[in-house]
Write a protein that holds these residues in place. Structure first.
Motif, PDB file in Angstrom:
ATOM      1  N   LEU A 136       0.832  -1.193   0.000  1.00 12.28           N
ATOM      2  CA  LEU A 136       0.000   0.000   0.000  1.00 12.28           C
ATOM      3  C   LEU A 136       0.874   1.252   0.000  1.00 12.28           C
ATOM      4  N   PRO A 137       0.319   2.391  -0.396  1.00 12.72           N
ATOM      5  CA  PRO A 137       1.100   3.637  -0.383  1.00 12.72           C
ATOM      6  C   PRO A 137       1.730   3.890   0.979  1.00 12.72           C
ATOM      7  N   GLY A 138       3.003   4.329   0.945  1.00 11.03           N
ATOM      8  CA  GLY A 138       3.703   4.589   2.209  1.00 11.03           C
ATOM      9  C   GLY A 138       4.449   3.399   2.736  1.00 11.03           C
ATOM     10  N   GLY A 139       4.552   2.310   1.911  1.00  9.45           N
ATOM     11  CA  GLY A 139       5.226   1.110   2.345  1.00  9.45           C
ATOM     12  C   GLY A 139       6.739   1.267   2.322  1.00  9.45           C
ATOM     13  N   ALA A 140       7.440   0.133   2.507  1.00  8.57           N
ATOM     14  CA  ALA A 140       8.880   0.182   2.741  1.00  8.57           C
ATOM     15  C   ALA A 140       9.716   0.164   1.470  1.00  8.57           C
ATOM     16  N   GLY A 141       9.170  -0.261   0.353  1.00  7.91           N
ATOM     17  CA  GLY A 141      10.015  -0.324  -0.843  1.00  7.91           C
ATOM     18  C   GLY A 141       9.577  -1.433  -1.768  1.00  7.91           C
ATOM     19  N   ASP A 142      10.515  -2.010  -2.493  1.00  2.00           N
ATOM     20  CA  ASP A 142      10.167  -3.008  -3.488  1.00  2.00           C
ATOM     21  C   ASP A 142      10.056  -4.414  -2.914  1.00  2.00           C
ATOM     22  N   GLU A 143      10.512  -4.583  -1.694  1.00  5.18           N
ATOM     23  CA  GLU A 143      10.533  -5.924  -1.110  1.00  5.18           C
ATOM     24  C   GLU A 143       9.114  -6.372  -0.784  1.00  5.18           C
ATOM     25  N   ARG A 144       8.746  -7.547  -1.256  1.00  6.58           N
ATOM     26  CA  ARG A 144       7.400  -8.053  -1.020  1.00  6.58           C
ATOM     27  C   ARG A 144       7.449  -9.447  -0.419  1.00  6.58           C
ATOM     28  N   LEU A 145       6.426  -9.746   0.389  1.00  8.97           N
ATOM     29  CA  LEU A 145       6.266 -11.107   0.879  1.00  8.97           C
ATOM     30  C   LEU A 145       5.569 -11.912  -0.206  1.00  8.97           C
ATOM     31  N   LYS A 146       6.096 -13.110  -0.482  1.00  9.10           N
ATOM     32  CA  LYS A 146       5.556 -13.931  -1.543  1.00  9.10           C
ATOM     33  C   LYS A 146       5.503 -15.376  -1.072  1.00  9.10           C
ATOM     34  N   PHE A 147       4.380 -16.042  -1.342  1.00  9.36           N
ATOM     35  CA  PHE A 147       4.182 -17.381  -0.813  1.00  9.36           C
ATOM     36  C   PHE A 147       3.582 -18.302  -1.857  1.00  9.36           C
ATOM     37  N   ARG A 148       3.990 -19.539  -1.768  1.00  9.64           N
ATOM     38  CA  ARG A 148       3.468 -20.570  -2.656  1.00  9.64           C
ATOM     39  C   ARG A 148       2.076 -20.979  -2.180  1.00  9.64           C
ATOM     40  N   VAL A 149       1.123 -21.068  -3.103  1.00 10.54           N
ATOM     41  CA  VAL A 149      -0.234 -21.525  -2.795  1.00 10.54           C
ATOM     42  C   VAL A 149      -0.238 -23.049  -2.818  1.00 10.54           C
ATOM     43  N   VAL A 150      -0.570 -23.648  -1.665  1.00  7.22           N
ATOM     44  CA  VAL A 150      -0.482 -25.097  -1.499  1.00  7.22           C
ATOM     45  C   VAL A 150      -1.856 -25.667  -1.151  1.00  7.22           C
ATOM     46  N   PRO A 151      -2.364 -26.643  -1.884  1.00  3.47           N
ATOM     47  CA  PRO A 151      -3.645 -27.272  -1.524  1.00  3.47           C
ATOM     48  C   PRO A 151      -3.588 -27.863  -0.128  1.00  3.47           C
ATOM     49  N   SER A 152      -4.691 -27.785   0.606  1.00  2.00           N
ATOM     50  CA  SER A 152      -4.744 -28.349   1.954  1.00  2.00           C
ATOM     51  C   SER A 152      -5.961 -29.254   2.087  1.00  2.00           C
ATOM     52  N   VAL A 153      -5.976 -30.029   3.156  1.00  2.00           N
ATOM     53  CA  VAL A 153      -7.036 -31.015   3.372  1.00  2.00           C
ATOM     54  C   VAL A 153      -8.319 -30.319   3.801  1.00  2.00           C
ATOM     55  N   GLU A 154      -9.428 -30.734   3.240  1.00  2.00           N
ATOM     56  CA  GLU A 154     -10.723 -30.177   3.616  1.00  2.00           C
ATOM     57  C   GLU A 154     -11.096 -30.627   5.023  1.00  2.00           C
ATOM     58  N   PRO A 155     -11.485 -29.711   5.921  1.00  2.00           N
ATOM     59  CA  PRO A 155     -11.850 -30.099   7.287  1.00  2.00           C
ATOM     60  C   PRO A 155     -13.188 -30.837   7.319  1.00  2.00           C
ATOM     61  N   PRO A 156     -13.490 -31.548   8.411  1.00  2.00           N
ATOM     62  CA  PRO A 156     -14.748 -32.307   8.490  1.00  2.00           C
ATOM     63  C   PRO A 156     -15.988 -31.424   8.351  1.00  2.00           C
ATOM     64  N   LEU A 157     -15.935 -30.198   8.884  1.00  2.00           N
ATOM     65  CA  LEU A 157     -17.058 -29.272   8.807  1.00  2.00           C
ATOM     66  C   LEU A 157     -16.639 -28.010   8.071  1.00  2.00           C
ATOM     67  N   HIS A 158     -17.588 -27.365   7.445  1.00  3.38           N
ATOM     68  CA  HIS A 158     -17.328 -26.064   6.825  1.00  3.38           C
ATOM     69  C   HIS A 158     -16.758 -25.127   7.884  1.00  3.38           C
ATOM     70  N   PRO A 159     -15.734 -24.324   7.563  1.00  2.30           N
ATOM     71  CA  PRO A 159     -15.075 -23.474   8.572  1.00  2.30           C
ATOM     72  C   PRO A 159     -16.007 -22.502   9.285  1.00  2.30           C
ATOM     73  N   MET A 160     -17.149 -22.135   8.669  1.00  2.00           N
ATOM     74  CA  MET A 160     -18.060 -21.187   9.311  1.00  2.00           C
ATOM     75  C   MET A 160     -18.971 -21.844  10.335  1.00  2.00           C
ATOM     76  N   VAL A 161     -19.081 -23.157  10.324  1.00  2.00           N
ATOM     77  CA  VAL A 161     -20.027 -23.825  11.223  1.00  2.00           C
ATOM     78  C   VAL A 161     -19.751 -23.527  12.700  1.00  2.00           C
ATOM     79  N   PRO A 162     -18.489 -23.606  13.175  1.00  2.00           N
ATOM     80  CA  PRO A 162     -18.253 -23.288  14.601  1.00  2.00           C
ATOM     81  C   PRO A 162     -18.611 -21.851  14.975  1.00  2.00           C
ATOM     82  N   ASP A 163     -18.613 -20.936  13.991  1.00  2.00           N
ATOM     83  CA  ASP A 163     -18.902 -19.531  14.278  1.00  2.00           C
ATOM     84  C   ASP A 163     -20.398 -19.216  14.314  1.00  2.00           C
ATOM     85  N   LEU A 164     -21.241 -20.107  13.809  1.00  2.00           N
ATOM     86  CA  LEU A 164     -22.657 -19.798  13.682  1.00  2.00           C
ATOM     87  C   LEU A 164     -23.326 -19.365  14.994  1.00  2.00           C
ATOM     88  N   PRO A 165     -23.090 -20.064  16.132  1.00  5.13           N
ATOM     89  CA  PRO A 165     -23.792 -19.673  17.362  1.00  5.13           C
ATOM     90  C   PRO A 165     -23.401 -18.306  17.912  1.00  5.13           C
TER      91      PRO A 165
END
Length: 463
Positions: free
Chosen positions: A193-222
């Motif tokens: 974003l504007p005002g940042g430190a320079g050209d250095e950027r964090l970069k990460f490999r996108v890695v497939p992960s295992v699907e959890p038993p429940l949808h991630p939003m289910v614990p948040d519903l209550p």
């Protein structure tokens, strides 16, 4: 959005104030922590076919075992995120330890950003739902976001996104973009974003992960939309009192209601169903036939503010409908002392619409049968019978068009989104204690009314 573990948020604040050599050193430490197995963030993306794909991030360092894991690829992710043009990621974090207030702040900011992304210059872009979560963190920390696909890879889109996020207060939403390397592997990098430190950027490999038993939003519903008691819904409103003037009006009405009210000797019957299934007509006719009291939720005393809360994020909107149920419960208790009570909607509709809205993807991702989220709240007056009216989609849409009245966002969604309609219907059918008896409302209206009266006489022996 920088899809990095939450420690990355802390690090990035330092990055903005450091010179490039210092940035490089801190970056090495950041990526080392991100590639650890302490508690990395996971992400779930809703694809155009409404399937869900899960992934996490890595800096692609580590031992040979880690590298073998990184060799996994998911064609669905690569096809979508590396389509011609440019894909951006945007996610609104929930400040750690901020509790209810942090969830509301994140929800309102996410709601605001969605409104902005529906305007110029984003009309030609496409949005897909995104969630950031961690299986090991307590409920309430799931962060909502979007993947924005710009088919033209227009620089104006990136600059406008950066401007939107730069105007936000901390903790800011994160913005990132996806690209591939020479071998075709998928990467995600932070957009500075504007005002940042320079050209250095964090970069990460996108890695497939295992699907959890429940949808991630289910614990948040209550704690976010399907409140198991009045106190959970009230907490949401109390945090909003300084933001929305009408909130205090609703809370004042809740305070006037006695707690844990009990129904009288006469039966209480609820008529449920999707919009335009004939609920209002049937409830009026049945109430007249039984000399019963007709009630509707939300009750008239809060209905004047419905449009206000329908324009708020889901967490606030659902708190409004939930508290409306407790207000109508006090009216049910009084009325059922002297006569039967027929109600046009009650708790089941509040819960069914909330579940269908929050759970992304196909119906298979809904909470499973017998999950606690389908259970009636223990402190809410319980009806004797719940009848669910159903009609085919074509007839229901025609009725909506003929009514010509104000539609909520969810009513509009029901018209255009068959998947959402299916999830609402399935959620209705999974409600328990009490469950719903299904009534075919495609028949002639007189036949529907007779069917409803027959079920009431069968299951409500006090009549």
């Amino acid at each position: 959005m920088a899809f990095v573990p939450r420690l990355g948020d802390f690090i990035l604040r330092f990055l903005e104030r450091m010179r490039p050599p210092q940035v490089a050193a801190v970056r090495r430490q950041a990526t080392a922590m991100c590639s650890s197995n302490l508690d990395p963030d996971h992400f779930v993306l809703e694809l155009p076919d409404s399937g869900l794909v899960h992934f996490t991030l890595s800096d692609d360092s580590g031992d040979s075992a880690d590298r073998r894991a990184l060799a996994r690829r998911d064609p669905r992710l690569e096809t979508f995120l590396l389509a011609p043009g440019r894909c951006y990621s945007l996610c609104v974090p929930v400040a750690p330890g901020s509790g209810c207030r942090g969830r509301i702040r994140a929800a309102r900011l996410y709601h605001h950003l969605l409104n902005q992304l529906s305007q110029d210059p984003f009309q030609k872009c496409q949005l897909r739902r995104l969630l950031s979560y961690s299986p090991n963190r307590p409920p309430g920390n799931t962060a909502k976001g979007v993947i924005l696909w710009d088919p033209q890879d227009c620089l104006q889109i990136q600059h406008t996104l950066e401007g939107l996020l730069a105007a936000c207060e901390a903790p800011r939403p994160h913005l990132g973009m996806f690209d591939s390397d020479h071998s075709g592997l998928l990467w995600q990098s932070l957009c500075e974003l504007p005002g940042g430190a320079g050209d250095e950027r964090l970069k990460f490999r996108v890695v497939p992960s295992v699907e959890p038993p429940l949808h991630p939003m289910v614990p948040d519903l209550p704690i976010s939309v399907v409140f198991p008691n009045v106190e959970n819904a009230r907490k949401i409103f109390e945090e909003c009192a300084s933001l929305i003037p009408e909130v205090q009006e609703v809370l004042n009405l809740v305070d006037k209601c006695p707690k844990n009210v009990q129904k009288g000797k006469f039966p209480v019957i609820v008529i449920e169903g999707l919009d335009a299934t004939g609920k209002t007509t049937v409830t009026h006719k049945v109430a007249k036939a039984l000399n019963a009291v007709f009630l509707k939720s939300p009750p008239p005393c809060v209905l004047q503010w419905r449009k206000t809360f329908d324009n708020e994020p889901t967490i606030i909107r659902r708190a409004y409908y939930s508290l409306g149920n407790y207000i109508i419960a006090s009216e049910i208790a009084k009325a059922s002392i002297q006569a039967p009570v027929i109600i046009d909607r009650y708790w089941h509709s509040t819960a069914a619409y909330a579940i269908a809205t929050e759970i992304s993807g196909l119906p298979q991702y809904l909470p499973p049968v017998h999950h606690p989220v389908y259970q009636w709240p223990e402190d809410l007056l319980k009806p004797d019978l719940v009848l669910l009216l159903t009609v085919n989609p074509e007839a229901r849409i025609q009725r909506i068009q003929e009514r010509g009245v104000h539609k909520t966002k969810e009513e509009i969604e029901l018209e255009i989104n068959q998947l959402f309609r299916e999830k609402v219907e399935i959620s209705y059918q999974r409600m328990e204690n009490p469950g719903c008896y299904t009534v075919d409302a495609n028949l002639d209206r007189a036949e529907v009314i007779q069917t409803v009266l027959g079920l009431i006489k069968k299951y409500c022996t006090s009549l």
